[in-house]
Design a protein around this motif. Structure first.
Motif, PDB file in Angstrom:
ATOM      1  N   VAL A 108      -2.676  44.883 -23.259  1.00  0.00           N
ATOM      2  CA  VAL A 108      -4.108  44.970 -22.978  1.00  0.00           C
ATOM      3  C   VAL A 108      -4.348  45.498 -21.573  1.00  0.00           C
ATOM      4  N   LEU A 109      -3.601  44.981 -20.607  1.00  0.00           N
ATOM      5  CA  LEU A 109      -3.798  45.426 -19.227  1.00  0.00           C
ATOM      6  C   LEU A 109      -3.397  46.884 -19.039  1.00  0.00           C
ATOM      7  N   LEU A 110      -2.372  47.318 -19.739  1.00  0.00           N
ATOM      8  CA  LEU A 110      -1.989  48.733 -19.664  1.00  0.00           C
ATOM      9  C   LEU A 110      -3.106  49.618 -20.200  1.00  0.00           C
ATOM     10  N   ALA A 111      -3.666  49.227 -21.319  1.00  0.00           N
ATOM     11  CA  ALA A 111      -4.752  50.002 -21.907  1.00  0.00           C
ATOM     12  C   ALA A 111      -5.972  50.002 -20.992  1.00  0.00           C
ATOM     13  N   THR A 112      -6.260  48.861 -20.414  1.00  0.00           N
ATOM     14  CA  THR A 112      -7.410  48.735 -19.522  1.00  0.00           C
ATOM     15  C   THR A 112      -7.208  49.577 -18.268  1.00  0.00           C
ATOM     16  N   ALA A 113      -6.029  49.534 -17.717  1.00  0.00           N
ATOM     17  CA  ALA A 113      -5.740  50.253 -16.478  1.00  0.00           C
ATOM     18  C   ALA A 113      -5.840  51.762 -16.664  1.00  0.00           C
ATOM     19  N   MET A 156       7.739  47.228 -20.944  1.00  0.00           N
ATOM     20  CA  MET A 156       6.760  48.257 -21.300  1.00  0.00           C
ATOM     21  C   MET A 156       6.877  48.621 -22.780  1.00  0.00           C
ATOM     22  N   ARG A 157       8.086  48.851 -23.248  1.00  0.00           N
ATOM     23  CA  ARG A 157       8.281  49.172 -24.671  1.00  0.00           C
ATOM     24  C   ARG A 157       7.738  48.061 -25.562  1.00  0.00           C
ATOM     25  N   GLU A 158       8.022  46.829 -25.173  1.00  0.00           N
ATOM     26  CA  GLU A 158       7.567  45.702 -25.985  1.00  0.00           C
ATOM     27  C   GLU A 158       6.055  45.534 -25.909  1.00  0.00           C
ATOM     28  N   SER A 159       5.487  45.746 -24.738  1.00  0.00           N
ATOM     29  CA  SER A 159       4.035  45.647 -24.591  1.00  0.00           C
ATOM     30  C   SER A 159       3.322  46.692 -25.436  1.00  0.00           C
ATOM     31  N   LEU A 160       3.890  47.885 -25.485  1.00  0.00           N
ATOM     32  CA  LEU A 160       3.300  48.962 -26.282  1.00  0.00           C
ATOM     33  C   LEU A 160       3.704  48.892 -27.755  1.00  0.00           C
ATOM     34  N   ARG A 161       4.563  47.922 -28.061  1.00  0.00           N
ATOM     35  CA  ARG A 161       5.064  47.718 -29.426  1.00  0.00           C
ATOM     36  C   ARG A 161       5.792  48.958 -29.962  1.00  0.00           C
ATOM     37  N   ILE A 162       6.594  49.568 -29.074  1.00  0.00           N
ATOM     38  CA  ILE A 162       7.371  50.734 -29.489  1.00  0.00           C
ATOM     39  C   ILE A 162       8.877  50.491 -29.389  1.00  0.00           C
ATOM     40  N   SER A 163       9.267  49.267 -29.083  1.00  0.00           N
ATOM     41  CA  SER A 163      10.691  48.975 -28.982  1.00  0.00           C
ATOM     42  C   SER A 163      11.297  48.921 -30.380  1.00  0.00           C
ATOM     43  N   ALA A 164      12.411  49.615 -30.535  1.00  0.00           N
ATOM     44  CA  ALA A 164      13.101  49.618 -31.826  1.00  0.00           C
ATOM     45  C   ALA A 164      14.322  48.699 -31.817  1.00  0.00           C
ATOM     46  N   PHE A 165      14.512  47.945 -30.744  1.00  0.00           N
ATOM     47  CA  PHE A 165      15.671  47.066 -30.645  1.00  0.00           C
ATOM     48  C   PHE A 165      15.525  45.893 -31.605  1.00  0.00           C
ATOM     49  N   THR A 166      16.623  45.575 -32.260  1.00  0.00           N
ATOM     50  CA  THR A 166      16.647  44.369 -33.091  1.00  0.00           C
ATOM     51  C   THR A 166      16.728  43.165 -32.149  1.00  0.00           C
ATOM     52  N   PRO A 167      16.431  41.972 -32.634  1.00  0.00           N
ATOM     53  CA  PRO A 167      16.586  40.789 -31.773  1.00  0.00           C
ATOM     54  C   PRO A 167      17.998  40.653 -31.209  1.00  0.00           C
ATOM     55  N   GLU A 168      18.987  41.014 -32.003  1.00  0.00           N
ATOM     56  CA  GLU A 168      20.378  40.926 -31.541  1.00  0.00           C
ATOM     57  C   GLU A 168      20.652  41.945 -30.443  1.00  0.00           C
ATOM     58  N   GLN A 169      20.154  43.168 -30.629  1.00  0.00           N
ATOM     59  CA  GLN A 169      20.331  44.195 -29.606  1.00  0.00           C
ATOM     60  C   GLN A 169      19.624  43.792 -28.315  1.00  0.00           C
ATOM     61  N   ARG A 170      18.426  43.250 -28.444  1.00  0.00           N
ATOM     62  CA  ARG A 170      17.673  42.820 -27.265  1.00  0.00           C
ATOM     63  C   ARG A 170      18.432  41.727 -26.521  1.00  0.00           C
ATOM     64  N   GLU A 171      18.983  40.787 -27.249  1.00  0.00           N
ATOM     65  CA  GLU A 171      19.753  39.706 -26.633  1.00  0.00           C
ATOM     66  C   GLU A 171      20.960  40.263 -25.885  1.00  0.00           C
ATOM     67  N   THR A 172      21.621  41.249 -26.472  1.00  0.00           N
ATOM     68  CA  THR A 172      22.769  41.893 -25.821  1.00  0.00           C
ATOM     69  C   THR A 172      22.328  42.597 -24.543  1.00  0.00           C
ATOM     70  N   ILE A 173      21.175  43.241 -24.574  1.00  0.00           N
ATOM     71  CA  ILE A 173      20.651  43.932 -23.394  1.00  0.00           C
ATOM     72  C   ILE A 173      20.356  42.924 -22.290  1.00  0.00           C
ATOM     73  N   VAL A 174      19.734  41.820 -22.623  1.00  0.00           N
ATOM     74  CA  VAL A 174      19.420  40.798 -21.617  1.00  0.00           C
ATOM     75  C   VAL A 174      20.710  40.254 -21.009  1.00  0.00           C
ATOM     76  N   LYS A 175      21.714  40.001 -21.838  1.00  0.00           N
ATOM     77  CA  LYS A 175      22.998  39.524 -21.309  1.00  0.00           C
ATOM     78  C   LYS A 175      23.618  40.546 -20.365  1.00  0.00           C
ATOM     79  N   GLU A 176      23.530  41.828 -20.715  1.00  0.00           N
ATOM     80  CA  GLU A 176      24.078  42.883 -19.862  1.00  0.00           C
ATOM     81  C   GLU A 176      23.315  42.953 -18.538  1.00  0.00           C
ATOM     82  N   LEU A 177      22.011  42.781 -18.589  1.00  0.00           N
ATOM     83  CA  LEU A 177      21.225  42.770 -17.357  1.00  0.00           C
ATOM     84  C   LEU A 177      21.636  41.598 -16.460  1.00  0.00           C
TER      85      LEU A 177
END
Length: 186
Positions: A108-113, A156-177
């Protein structure tokens, strides 16, 4: 006097909560003060007492979003051991946490801005503060900055609802970060 101040604070909070709901449902461009006052159960005059314009209401929502995000970071920090990289790890866990309200408000804030760049000022100030803290933290600034940029990109991807990562992929990304955050402070 205390009860009067509590009622004022709660009315302001009710208005902000209602504005969040309205903006999430119809978008910031279609937000009206009438819709917010109705959703909050306050008169339009009561709403205008706290927020004299639509812009002031949206600015308060941006501030509320930033404060909520900082609260998530602080909560994550409290769950981590006091060690090098703790602040960066808290950003990873706090910002990429699972608070659905923050996910919706981010979009919402991205759209508003897009229509009013002044709404980004609150967010810009917080980002600048985090950058200064990162630079002063004693770690590898470039590596830590890359982690922050990755957090921002995923958020940003998640806020815009354009992320194609599965929950498992997202979890792996967070662990890598989190691993990269450790490496930034070795």
């Amino acid at each position: 006097m205390v009860a009067e101040q509590a009622a004022v604070g709660s009315a302001r909070e009710r208005v902000l909560e209602a504005a969040e709901r309205v903006v999430t449902e119809v978008g910031a461009a279609r937000l009206t003060l009438d819709a917010v006052s109705h959703a909050a159960g306050v008169s339009k005059g009561g709403l205008l007492y706290h927020f004299p314009s639509k812009e002031s209401l949206l600015t308060a929502l941006a501030q509320r979003y930033v404060d909520s995000m900082q609260g998530c970071i602080d909560t994550a920090k409290g769950s981590l051991e006091d060690q090098n990289g703790r602040d960066l790890k808290a950003c990873i866990l706090g910002i990429l946490g699972s608070d659905p309200r923050l996910k919706a408000m981010g979009a919402v804030l991205l759209a508003t801005a897009a229509n009013d760049l002044t709404l980004l000022e609150v967010i810009r100030e917080r980002v600048a503060e985090h950058t200064r803290e990162l630079a002063a933290s004693g770690g590898n600034f470039a590596r830590a900055a890359v982690v922050m940029l990755a957090i921002d990109g995923l958020k940003m991807r998640e806020s815009l609802r354009i992320s194609a990562f599965t929950p498992e992929q997202r979890e792996t990304i967070v662990k890598e970060l989190l691993t990269l955050a450790d490496e930034a402070y070795r």
